[in-house]
Design an enzyme around this catalytic site. Sequence first.
Site, short mmCIF file in Angstrom:
data_model
loop_
_atom_site.label_atom_id
_atom_site.label_comp_id
_atom_site.label_asym_id
_atom_site.label_seq_id
_atom_site.Cartn_x
_atom_site.Cartn_y
_atom_site.Cartn_z
N TYR A 108 -19.60 45.45 43.00
CA TYR A 108 -18.67 46.51 42.60
C TYR A 108 -17.79 46.00 41.47
CZ TYR A 108 -14.79 49.80 42.63
OH TYR A 108 -13.85 50.72 42.26
N GLU A 196 -15.82 52.97 36.54
CA GLU A 196 -16.26 52.34 37.78
C GLU A 196 -17.77 52.19 37.80
OE1 GLU A 196 -14.85 53.07 42.24
OE2 GLU A 196 -16.26 54.63 41.63
#
Lengths: 389, 298
Positions: A108, A196
């Site tokens: 992530y 993101e």
Amino acid sequence: MKLHEFQAKNLLAQYGIIVPRGTLACSVDEAGQAAETFGGACVLKAQVHAGGRGKAGGVALAQTADQARDIARRLLHHRLVTVQTEEQGLPVNSLLVEELVPVARELYLSLTLDRSAGRYCLIASAEGGVDIEQTARQAPERVRRLNIDPLIGLRSFHARGIARFLGLKGQLGNAAVDLIAALYRCFLEKDASLLEINPLVVSEDGRLLAMDAKVSIDDSALFRQRDLAGWKDDSQYDPLEVRAARSEIAYIKMGGCIGCLVNGAGLAMATLDMLTECGGQPANFLDVGGSADQDKVVEAFRILLEDPHVTGVLVNIFGGIMRCDLIAESLIAAATATSSRLPIVVRMAGARRDEGRQLLENQADLNIIWQDGLAAAATAIVQQLSPTA
Amino acid sequence: MAILIDRRSRIVVQGLTGNSGRRHGLLCRDYGSQVVAGVTPGKGGTQIDGIPVFDTVAEAVETCAADVSMIFVPPSAAAEAILEASDAGIRLAVCITEGVPVRDMVLVNRALANNPMRLIGPNCPGLITPGQCKVGILPGDIHRPGSIGVVSRSGTLTYEAVQQLTDAGLGQSTCVGIGGDPIIGSSFIDILTLFNDDPDTHGVFLIGEIGGTAEEQAATWIRRHMRKPVAAYIAGMTAPPGKRMGHAGAIVSGGSGRAKDKVAALRDSGVRVAESPARMAAAMQSALEAAGLSSHDS
């Protein structure tokens, strides 16, 4: 302003970040053709402005082009409901058809604003493909946050530290450093408010790819991001919200039956709170702004009456620079122009309130009810709509 | 005394020759503020209703001894205007402009971190010390001189609160609108600190709203440091998550920024929080009474 996944990946690719090969398909045929270019094996991803697509069936694997067509038939031009959408869901007008990439690891990575620090913040985790806030709660040691000093920027040594935290070494470590630098450059140059990559994957053939990407652009910066402003997809917003935005009116549909027209965002929120406390259900948030002229007030009024659920209206104006008598004139023009017979409870305070009241009370043929005070006005409109209560 | 501005403040308006700058510059002067200069690059040497216009803030400071700047420039020029004010030695800059890009404010706030200039805003109504000086777009006539400090993220909701305070016999020392953007120059804590040290302020009314955690941080600060009674109201109890409620900073995202969490944090710190926007003055009176202070000005 949110971007679609395909737009976000397009942007990342411009900065040299590797994304899976993919094609945007707006029809069943296009989806089939795209699948064929990958030999039939592909993933089809519904392009909507909401997360939680996978669990909602908005992301599906196909092994053949025919399967891809079936999936496209099921998804395209339907509405997708996910945990992040409202109950009516969002329209699926296009699918991103991508090659399948065998995955070794999921990570992530994101850049966003830390409001309390007043700085941009890089967030990294070795737990990819899951909700980062959940990881942060359950295993905070698995999440690294790095606030960036804007005068120093995000440097290679920062990026090397993040790569090490993610367990990326050698060639992959170098790739991660390049990717993080590119991500930060993209974030700044495009005035992003969120960038993101979840998951960021290490493929079985040893590449680092952005498997999914979410990007939001700072609305206040769109004046200098004209290309991106053109990427806005109005179909993902309520049509009345789109129309209001064109007149620089802040409007948000809420689902109740009492239309609200207020000047100022804080006062508009407070008015909804007051109305709810009095047992009413607001149909909308509407901030007509600080310098609303007559055209704008009329348009605001028309917009809130477009909502078929609206059976009454509450107007709350605090006249400061914007004088109450001018607002009263605009309201009369709006009610006349829309030939509305709905009850309109008006509460005004501040500059030239008495003159405003006088104007409204002279309009016997309009269903306007004057009230002093916020609580009295909220109570009055609730009682108007439920006379037996 | 009051905080930040008083009758001695000397104001330069950056953007005086624009529509809003001219209008509000003159309204501030009508209120009694000393509006001593304007700045518009390229318009130096002209005048607006007797107020001299300069090309640079530095000239306005040298020639007219301006120490406060009121900024009315377009969003694209706001960061530049704030940095110029700081460079020219301005003590207090008040940026009214709405829609300044976040990236610009991140840089501006970093540049002002070790800098004597205080910034209020952007996207704010400004501030007023009733009876002395107004810098911004607030309506002067609802305010009365007194001893309640007001600090708020909102515009018209602040006017609503001030009207209630004035009607209840509670005048104000200074009212400060800190702005509705996610990144602003002065926080609740910055202004609470000033009110805490101001002998003319006896109590503070704080108006918050959804988005961010500034109210929670203020609550923690109040518990540790505040020596004066504080009452508050938080707007947005019924705001749906994920929606930006008018102000750029007013958004509940990822479970953060909810009104009920802010109310709970403030109550835990002993702050009287009004249940309804119709009872803001009542909450202030109750906080003053609990502290043994008179709930109206004598």
